[in-house]
Scaffold this motif. Structure first.
Motif, PDB file in Angstrom:
ATOM      1  N   VAL A  81       0.847  -1.203   0.000  1.00 57.77           N
ATOM      2  CA  VAL A  81       0.000   0.000   0.000  1.00 57.77           C
ATOM      3  C   VAL A  81       0.881   1.252   0.000  1.00 57.77           C
ATOM      4  N   CYS A  82       1.904   1.264   0.862  1.00 56.65           N
ATOM      5  CA  CYS A  82       2.786   2.441   0.941  1.00 56.65           C
ATOM      6  C   CYS A  82       3.553   2.627  -0.362  1.00 56.65           C
ATOM      7  N   LYS A  83       4.048   1.525  -0.934  1.00 54.23           N
ATOM      8  CA  LYS A  83       4.842   1.620  -2.174  1.00 54.23           C
ATOM      9  C   LYS A  83       3.977   2.151  -3.312  1.00 54.23           C
ATOM     10  N   VAL A  84       2.823   1.543  -3.531  1.00 50.80           N
ATOM     11  CA  VAL A  84       1.993   1.928  -4.674  1.00 50.80           C
ATOM     12  C   VAL A  84       1.468   3.357  -4.505  1.00 50.80           C
ATOM     13  N   PHE A  85       0.919   3.655  -3.325  1.00 47.71           N
ATOM     14  CA  PHE A  85       0.246   4.951  -3.199  1.00 47.71           C
ATOM     15  C   PHE A  85       1.194   6.099  -2.864  1.00 47.71           C
ATOM     16  N   ARG A  86       2.115   5.867  -1.935  1.00 54.03           N
ATOM     17  CA  ARG A  86       2.990   6.990  -1.555  1.00 54.03           C
ATOM     18  C   ARG A  86       4.107   7.173  -2.586  1.00 54.03           C
ATOM     19  N   ASP A  87       4.805   6.067  -2.906  1.00 56.71           N
ATOM     20  CA  ASP A  87       5.989   6.187  -3.760  1.00 56.71           C
ATOM     21  C   ASP A  87       5.619   6.354  -5.236  1.00 56.71           C
ATOM     22  N   GLU A  88       4.644   5.577  -5.700  1.00 52.96           N
ATOM     23  CA  GLU A  88       4.364   5.605  -7.150  1.00 52.96           C
ATOM     24  C   GLU A  88       3.298   6.633  -7.532  1.00 52.96           C
ATOM     25  N   LEU A  89       2.272   6.786  -6.701  1.00 56.74           N
ATOM     26  CA  LEU A  89       1.198   7.719  -7.079  1.00 56.74           C
ATOM     27  C   LEU A  89       1.289   9.064  -6.353  1.00 56.74           C
ATOM     28  N   GLY A  90       2.278   9.193  -5.456  1.00 53.65           N
ATOM     29  CA  GLY A  90       2.505  10.473  -4.766  1.00 53.65           C
ATOM     30  C   GLY A  90       1.389  10.852  -3.804  1.00 53.65           C
ATOM     31  N   ALA A  91       0.735   9.848  -3.233  1.00 56.98           N
ATOM     32  CA  ALA A  91      -0.391  10.135  -2.332  1.00 56.98           C
ATOM     33  C   ALA A  91       0.076  10.743  -1.019  1.00 56.98           C
ATOM     34  N   ASN A  92      -0.812  11.548  -0.453  1.00 58.31           N
ATOM     35  CA  ASN A  92      -0.630  12.059   0.888  1.00 58.31           C
ATOM     36  C   ASN A  92      -1.142  10.949   1.819  1.00 58.31           C
ATOM     37  N   LEU A  93      -0.219  10.101   2.265  1.00 56.53           N
ATOM     38  CA  LEU A  93      -0.612   8.870   2.976  1.00 56.53           C
ATOM     39  C   LEU A  93      -0.067   8.848   4.395  1.00 56.53           C
ATOM     40  N   ILE A  94      -0.978   8.665   5.349  1.00 56.85           N
ATOM     41  CA  ILE A  94      -0.559   8.516   6.742  1.00 56.85           C
ATOM     42  C   ILE A  94      -0.622   7.036   7.080  1.00 56.85           C
ATOM     43  N   TYR A  95       0.543   6.479   7.481  1.00 52.71           N
ATOM     44  CA  TYR A  95       0.590   5.063   7.849  1.00 52.71           C
ATOM     45  C   TYR A  95       0.526   4.968   9.369  1.00 52.71           C
ATOM     46  N   VAL A  96      -0.450   4.233   9.873  1.00 50.49           N
ATOM     47  CA  VAL A  96      -0.600   4.127  11.330  1.00 50.49           C
ATOM     48  C   VAL A  96      -0.260   2.706  11.777  1.00 50.49           C
ATOM     49  N   ASP A  97       0.811   2.578  12.544  1.00 47.94           N
ATOM     50  CA  ASP A  97       1.178   1.268  13.077  1.00 47.94           C
ATOM     51  C   ASP A  97       0.407   1.063  14.382  1.00 47.94           C
ATOM     52  N   ALA A  98      -0.717   0.337  14.280  1.00 47.99           N
ATOM     53  CA  ALA A  98      -1.558   0.107  15.463  1.00 47.99           C
ATOM     54  C   ALA A  98      -1.501  -1.363  15.888  1.00 47.99           C
ATOM     55  N   VAL A  99      -0.445  -2.051  15.472  1.00 47.46           N
ATOM     56  CA  VAL A  99      -0.346  -3.501  15.685  1.00 47.46           C
ATOM     57  C   VAL A  99      -0.461  -3.859  17.170  1.00 47.46           C
ATOM     58  N   ASP A 100       0.357  -3.218  18.005  1.00 45.26           N
ATOM     59  CA  ASP A 100       0.352  -3.571  19.434  1.00 45.26           C
ATOM     60  C   ASP A 100      -1.003  -3.272  20.062  1.00 45.26           C
ATOM     61  N   ARG A 101      -1.561  -2.158  19.664  1.00 44.05           N
ATOM     62  CA  ARG A 101      -2.856  -1.731  20.203  1.00 44.05           C
ATOM     63  C   ARG A 101      -3.929  -2.805  19.958  1.00 44.05           C
ATOM     64  N   PHE A 102      -4.016  -3.306  18.755  1.00 44.48           N
ATOM     65  CA  PHE A 102      -5.023  -4.324  18.427  1.00 44.48           C
ATOM     66  C   PHE A 102      -4.685  -5.654  19.099  1.00 44.48           C
ATOM     67  N   LEU A 103      -3.425  -6.082  18.997  1.00 41.59           N
ATOM     68  CA  LEU A 103      -3.089  -7.409  19.521  1.00 41.59           C
ATOM     69  C   LEU A 103      -3.192  -7.440  21.044  1.00 41.59           C
ATOM     70  N   ASP A 104      -2.896  -6.318  21.705  1.00 37.55           N
ATOM     71  CA  ASP A 104      -3.054  -6.272  23.163  1.00 37.55           C
ATOM     72  C   ASP A 104      -4.529  -6.388  23.543  1.00 37.55           C
ATOM     73  N   LEU A 105      -5.378  -5.690  22.792  1.00 35.01           N
ATOM     74  CA  LEU A 105      -6.825  -5.741  23.084  1.00 35.01           C
ATOM     75  C   LEU A 105      -7.404  -7.138  22.840  1.00 35.01           C
ATOM     76  N   LEU A 106      -6.854  -7.822  21.846  1.00 32.55           N
ATOM     77  CA  LEU A 106      -7.391  -9.132  21.456  1.00 32.55           C
ATOM     78  C   LEU A 106      -6.835 -10.281  22.299  1.00 32.55           C
ATOM     79  N   ALA A 107      -5.796  -9.996  23.076  1.00 36.51           N
ATOM     80  CA  ALA A 107      -5.144 -11.067  23.843  1.00 36.51           C
ATOM     81  C   ALA A 107      -6.161 -11.771  24.747  1.00 36.51           C
ATOM     82  N   GLY A 108      -6.230 -13.076  24.646  1.00 35.29           N
ATOM     83  CA  GLY A 108      -7.103 -13.865  25.526  1.00 35.29           C
ATOM     84  C   GLY A 108      -8.555 -13.921  25.087  1.00 35.29           C
TER      85      GLY A 108
END
Ligand code: XMP
Length: 326
Positions: A81-108
């Motif tokens: 997604v970042c390569k195609v939209f930010r690098d190739e199409l010049g999009a104004n793209l905000i990438y949000v790394d929410a991995v820990d947030r989701f996996l912590d909530l889902l634990a158990g």
């Protein structure tokens, strides 16, 4: 009043028709939003990707794309997604790394509906937080397509793209592909120059790999799902099946069985391969997978994915099974 596809809109089947649709939509988008800013949740799925590409053509960096990585995406997806939209199409793209947030909530959490609910709610929360940090957003773009509208109106499925937005996201909507069927969205995506990998990708559920990691999600088992899925996709591509089989994926349940690795007892997970074909997703048949291909996939998964010592093929149609395991 019902939102009905205009009769003047002919079924888009060729590049020429797609080009004409694109030109019309660019004019309509410019007219609707002027020099205001538009926000879009860009998942990397076909619909949101096509909407992003259209809006970039129409308003450039006045489109703000937000890509939320919830940790349940397939291998290489956030990078693509970042390569195609930010690098190739010049999009104004905000990438949000929410991995820990989701996996912590889902634990158990073991209940499938609760898992889906947590993933859906948290996604909206993260997206709304990002929106609140931005100034001057006046519109929200969505990848609503015509079946979403029909299914919502018929009460089959309350689609997240149709109504029900939280108040903090209550912007005016921009929905340039809302009268198109999926096959037309793909023709438009190709005409916009999006890569085949994005345009012809198989369906992928919103809760992502979370529903393919039955039981409580752990990081190591989730990684086993992600790696086995990547191997399956690679082997299906090599075998020329990628565009032919409707959907194919792996599932790693929370269950271990005894095996042998390097001459020693290996008590590890099993991996289920599922490959299905369908027209309407109501009735689903199983792809009659080639024996040698399945042996190759089994060999690679059991040797390359840590924690897996056994691979099974799911021969169950829908009904009685559903496509996904949760
Ligand atoms: P089932 O498991 O209901 O799946 O037979 C039918 C199709 O829908 C996809 N699917 C989902 N897609 N959000 C989505 O966007 C979901 O929660 C979801 N659940 C299932 C599934 O991958 C299959 O293509």
């Amino acid at each position: 009043m019902a939102d009905v596809r205009p009769e003047s809109l002919k079924r888009i089947t060729t590049k020429e028709m797609a080009d004409a649709f694109i030109a019309d939509q660019i004019a309509a988008i410019k007219e609707q939003v002027g020099d205001k800013k538009v926000l879009l949740a860009l998942s990397g799925g076909v619909d949101s990707s096509v909407v992003a590409a259209l809006l970039i053509k129409a308003i450039g960096t006045n489109l703000v794309c937000v890509h939320v990585n919830h940790g349940l995406l397939r291998k290489g997806e956030p990078e693509m997604v970042c390569k195609v939209f930010r690098d190739e199409l010049g999009a104004n793209l905000i990438y949000v790394d929410a991995v820990d947030r989701f996996l912590d909530l889902l634990a158990g959490v073991t209940d499938p509906e609760q898992k889906r609910h947590i993933i859906g709610e948290e996604f909206i929360k993260v997206f709304a937080e990002e929106a609140a940090k931005l100034d001057g957003i006046a519109f929200l773009a969505q990848g609503t397509i015509y079946p979403d509208i029909l299914e919502s109106e018929q009460g089959i499925k309350a689609h997240h793209n149709v109504g029900g937005l939280p108040p903090e996201l209550d912007f005016e909507l921009v929905e340039p592909v809302k009268y198109l069927y999926k096959d037309e969205v793909r023709v438009v995506g190709s005409a916009l120059g999006l890569p085949d990998k994005m345009v012809f990708r198989q369906p992928f559920p919103g809760p992502g790999l979370g529903v393919r990691c039955p039981g409580a999600i752990t990081r190591d088992r989730l990684e086993a799902v992600r790696e086995s899925d990547a191997i399956l996709r690679e082997e299906f591509e090599k075998a020329g099946l990628a565009g032919k089989v409707w959907q194919y994926f792996t599932v790693v349940p929370d269950f271990k069985s005894t095996g042998i690795k390097d001459g020693k007892r290996a008590f590890e997970w099993l991996c289920i391969v599922r490959a299905i074909n369908t027209v309407d997703v109501v009735q689903v048949t199983v792809e009659p997978i080639d024996y040698d291909l399945m042996c190759r996939i089994t060999d690679r998964i059991t040797h390359e994915v840590p924690g897996i010592n056994r691979v099974l093929y799911d021969y169950t149609p829908k009904p009685t099974a559903t496509v996904e395991y949760e």
